[in-house]
Design a protein around this motif. Structure first.
Motif, mmCIF file in Angstrom:
data_model
loop_
_atom_site.group_PDB
_atom_site.id
_atom_site.type_symbol
_atom_site.label_atom_id
_atom_site.label_comp_id
_atom_site.label_asym_id
_atom_site.label_seq_id
_atom_site.Cartn_x
_atom_site.Cartn_y
_atom_site.Cartn_z
ATOM 1 N N ARG A 79 18.344 16.553 -2.782
ATOM 2 C CA ARG A 79 17.684 15.578 -1.919
ATOM 3 C C ARG A 79 17.317 16.246 -0.608
ATOM 4 N NH1 ARG A 79 21.611 10.535 -3.135
ATOM 5 N NH2 ARG A 79 20.885 10.217 -5.248
ATOM 6 N N ARG A 80 16.122 16.018 -0.179
ATOM 7 C CA ARG A 80 15.625 16.597 1.072
ATOM 8 C C ARG A 80 15.724 15.567 2.179
ATOM 9 N NH1 ARG A 80 15.576 21.790 0.007
ATOM 10 N NH2 ARG A 80 14.359 22.300 -1.814
ATOM 11 N N GLN A 81 16.095 16.032 3.343
ATOM 12 C CA GLN A 81 16.139 15.160 4.501
ATOM 13 C C GLN A 81 14.808 15.266 5.231
ATOM 14 O OE1 GLN A 81 18.661 13.134 5.316
ATOM 15 N NE2 GLN A 81 19.653 13.792 3.427
ATOM 16 N N HIS A 82 14.343 14.158 5.780
ATOM 17 C CA HIS A 82 13.088 14.153 6.527
ATOM 18 C C HIS A 82 13.292 14.930 7.817
ATOM 19 C CE1 HIS A 82 9.277 12.833 8.082
ATOM 20 N NE2 HIS A 82 9.876 12.379 9.174
ATOM 21 N N THR A 83 12.493 15.992 8.015
ATOM 22 C CA THR A 83 12.668 16.821 9.201
ATOM 23 C C THR A 83 11.465 16.762 10.132
ATOM 24 O OG1 THR A 83 11.789 18.711 7.992
ATOM 25 C CG2 THR A 83 14.199 18.447 8.035
ATOM 26 N N TYR A 124 24.390 16.562 -0.873
ATOM 27 C CA TYR A 124 23.897 16.605 0.502
ATOM 28 C C TYR A 124 23.849 18.047 1.004
ATOM 29 C CZ TYR A 124 23.580 15.742 5.507
ATOM 30 O OH TYR A 124 23.176 15.748 6.816
ATOM 31 N N ALA A 125 24.901 18.813 0.725
ATOM 32 C CA ALA A 125 24.936 20.218 1.150
ATOM 33 C C ALA A 125 23.847 21.029 0.462
ATOM 34 C CB ALA A 125 26.312 20.814 0.869
ATOM 35 N N CYS A 126 23.585 20.745 -0.813
ATOM 36 C CA CYS A 126 22.518 21.450 -1.534
ATOM 37 C C CYS A 126 21.167 21.155 -0.900
ATOM 38 C CB CYS A 126 22.489 21.033 -3.000
ATOM 39 S SG CYS A 126 23.903 21.609 -3.964
ATOM 40 N N GLY A 127 20.925 19.913 -0.544
ATOM 41 C CA GLY A 127 19.644 19.514 0.031
ATOM 42 C C GLY A 127 19.431 20.008 1.444
ATOM 43 N N ASN A 128 20.509 20.247 2.183
ATOM 44 C CA ASN A 128 20.394 20.678 3.581
ATOM 45 C C ASN A 128 20.653 22.162 3.762
ATOM 46 O OD1 ASN A 128 19.738 18.193 4.545
ATOM 47 N ND2 ASN A 128 21.842 17.602 4.922
ATOM 48 N N ASP A 129 20.690 22.907 2.691
ATOM 49 C CA ASP A 129 20.953 24.344 2.737
ATOM 50 C C ASP A 129 22.262 24.677 3.443
ATOM 51 O OD1 ASP A 129 18.577 24.892 1.397
ATOM 52 O OD2 ASP A 129 17.422 24.987 3.252
ATOM 53 N N SER A 130 23.271 23.811 3.313
ATOM 54 C CA SER A 130 24.564 24.111 3.912
ATOM 55 C C SER A 130 25.603 24.436 2.841
ATOM 56 C CB SER A 130 25.039 22.942 4.795
ATOM 57 O OG SER A 130 25.155 21.760 4.046
ATOM 58 N N ALA A 131 25.137 24.782 1.652
ATOM 59 C CA ALA A 131 26.010 25.265 0.584
ATOM 60 C C ALA A 131 25.743 26.753 0.406
ATOM 61 C CB ALA A 131 25.741 24.518 -0.714
ATOM 62 N N SER A 132 26.798 27.508 0.172
ATOM 63 C CA SER A 132 26.615 28.947 -0.020
ATOM 64 C C SER A 132 27.532 29.442 -1.126
ATOM 65 C CB SER A 132 26.893 29.711 1.278
ATOM 66 O OG SER A 132 28.235 29.509 1.683
ATOM 67 N N VAL A 133 27.174 30.585 -1.685
ATOM 68 C CA VAL A 133 27.912 31.183 -2.789
ATOM 69 C C VAL A 133 28.288 32.602 -2.390
ATOM 70 C CG1 VAL A 133 27.790 31.873 -5.214
ATOM 71 C CG2 VAL A 133 26.640 29.791 -4.458
ATOM 72 N N LEU A 134 29.571 32.919 -2.523
ATOM 73 C CA LEU A 134 30.067 34.265 -2.233
ATOM 74 C C LEU A 134 30.549 34.883 -3.533
ATOM 75 C CD1 LEU A 134 30.906 36.490 -0.211
ATOM 76 C CD2 LEU A 134 33.084 35.290 0.020
ATOM 77 N N LEU A 135 29.856 35.932 -3.984
ATOM 78 C CA LEU A 135 30.225 36.607 -5.239
ATOM 79 C C LEU A 135 31.438 37.490 -5.023
ATOM 80 C CD1 LEU A 135 26.702 37.646 -6.537
ATOM 81 C CD2 LEU A 135 28.223 35.973 -7.560
ATOM 82 N N GLU A 136 32.380 37.408 -5.945
ATOM 83 C CA GLU A 136 33.566 38.255 -5.952
ATOM 84 C C GLU A 136 33.666 38.916 -7.316
ATOM 85 O OE1 GLU A 136 36.735 35.563 -4.918
ATOM 86 O OE2 GLU A 136 36.322 35.757 -2.778
ATOM 87 N N ASP A 137 34.635 39.810 -7.488
ATOM 88 C CA ASP A 137 34.777 40.521 -8.763
ATOM 89 C C ASP A 137 35.056 39.586 -9.926
ATOM 90 O OD1 ASP A 137 34.306 42.955 -7.565
ATOM 91 O OD2 ASP A 137 36.423 43.344 -7.180
ATOM 92 N N SER A 138 35.974 38.650 -9.751
ATOM 93 C CA SER A 138 36.391 37.813 -10.869
ATOM 94 C C SER A 138 35.736 36.439 -10.878
ATOM 95 C CB SER A 138 37.906 37.636 -10.838
ATOM 96 O OG SER A 138 38.279 36.987 -9.634
ATOM 97 N N GLY A 139 34.924 36.139 -9.879
ATOM 98 C CA GLY A 139 34.293 34.822 -9.818
ATOM 99 C C GLY A 139 33.462 34.653 -8.568
ATOM 100 N N VAL A 140 33.298 33.397 -8.163
ATOM 101 C CA VAL A 140 32.556 33.080 -6.954
ATOM 102 C C VAL A 140 33.347 32.066 -6.135
ATOM 103 C CG1 VAL A 140 30.270 33.489 -7.949
ATOM 104 C CG2 VAL A 140 31.231 31.197 -7.995
ATOM 105 N N VAL A 141 33.022 32.014 -4.853
ATOM 106 C CA VAL A 141 33.553 30.976 -3.975
ATOM 107 C C VAL A 141 32.358 30.144 -3.538
ATOM 108 C CG1 VAL A 141 34.709 30.461 -1.807
ATOM 109 C CG2 VAL A 141 35.480 32.385 -3.199
ATOM 110 N N LEU A 142 32.426 28.870 -3.867
ATOM 111 C CA LEU A 142 31.379 27.926 -3.486
ATOM 112 C C LEU A 142 31.835 27.216 -2.225
ATOM 113 C CD1 LEU A 142 28.792 26.255 -4.053
ATOM 114 C CD2 LEU A 142 30.194 24.781 -5.502
#
Length: 193
Positions: A152-156, A73-91
C-alpha cells in the motif's frame, strides 16, 4: 488450495542493494508462517501458538491483523529492510524504536523449491478465486485482486486546502471580486454659482 489457510503478501525493496523480495504470511489454525523469497532462495520460519504469543507481546501487537498491517505498512513506506547472513536473513520491519525483527533461516534446495511451488499456486488460486467471485465490473475486480499483492502506498503529494471565500468574491471566478452596481454621482450646477 486449503481455504482454512489465510495468506497475505507484500513486496519489499531492500534499500541497501535494491533487491526485490516477496514477503508472505500464512495463518492456519492459530499458527503463523512468515517467509521471504527473491524467487530463487526462500527464507521462512514457523510460529507455534506459544512462540507467536511471546513474539506479539514483545512487539506490543494485539492481533494477527495488526501484525499483517505493521508488515504491509512498512513494505509500502520503504521502512522494511533485509540483511543477508550466511545461514539466513534478518527482516527488519519499521525504523522507529520497537522495530519488529525476524530471523528467517534459509530453506534447503528441495524444501525451498516446494515452498516456492506452493506459494505460486496459492497466489494463482487466490487470483482465480477473486476472479470467480468478482462483481459485474471486471475493471474494479481486477484492480481489487491485484492490490492484494502490492504494498500500500501512502499519499505523498502536497496537501490541498480549500481557501475560505472572502465576502465579495465571485463564486464562479474566485480570484475576482464581485462588481457592485453603480450608485451614480450627483452633479448640482447650483453649487458652482
Amino acid at each position: 488450495m486449503d481455504h482454512n489457510t489465510k495468506s497475505k503478501y507484500c513486496t519489499i525493496v531492500n534499500k541497501a542493494d535494491k533487491t526485490k523480495y516477496l514477503c508472505f504470511l500464512h495463518t492456519k489454525e492459530g499458527l503463523l508462517n512468515v517467509g521471504l523469497t527473491n524467487a530463487s532462495d526462500v527464507w521462512s520460519t514457523d510460529f507455534t501458538g506459544e512462540t507467536l504469543a511471546q513474539h506479539m507481546k514483545e512487539f506490543r501487537l494485539k492481533s494477527l491483523e495488526g501484525y499483517f498491517s505493521k508488515i504491509r505498512y512498512a513494505c509500502g513506506n520503504d521502512s522494511a529492510s533485509v540483511l543477508l547472513e550466511d545461514s539466513g536473513v534478518v527482516l527488519r520491519v519499521g525504523s522507529a524504536p520497537g522495530t519488529l525483527t525476524l530471523a528467517l533461516p534459509r530453506l534447503g534446495d528441495p524444501e525451498g523449491r516446494e515452498v516456492l511451488r506452493d506459494l505460486l499456486f496459492k497466489m494463482a488460486d487466490s487470483l482465480s478465486h477473486l476472479d470467480s467471485t468478482a462483481s459485474v465490473s471486471p475493471a474494479k475486480s481486477q484492480q481489487r485482486g491485484y492490490a492484494e499483492f502490492e504494498p500500500r502506498r501512502q499519499h505523498t503529494g502536497p496537501a490541498v486546502t480549500a481557501r475560505k471565500r472572502a465576502p465579495g468574491d465571485s463564486l464562479i471566478n474566485p480570484g475576482m471580486r464581485r462588481k457592485r452596481a453603480a450608485t451614480g454621482v450627483s452633479f448640482d450646477d447650483s453649487d458652482d454659482l
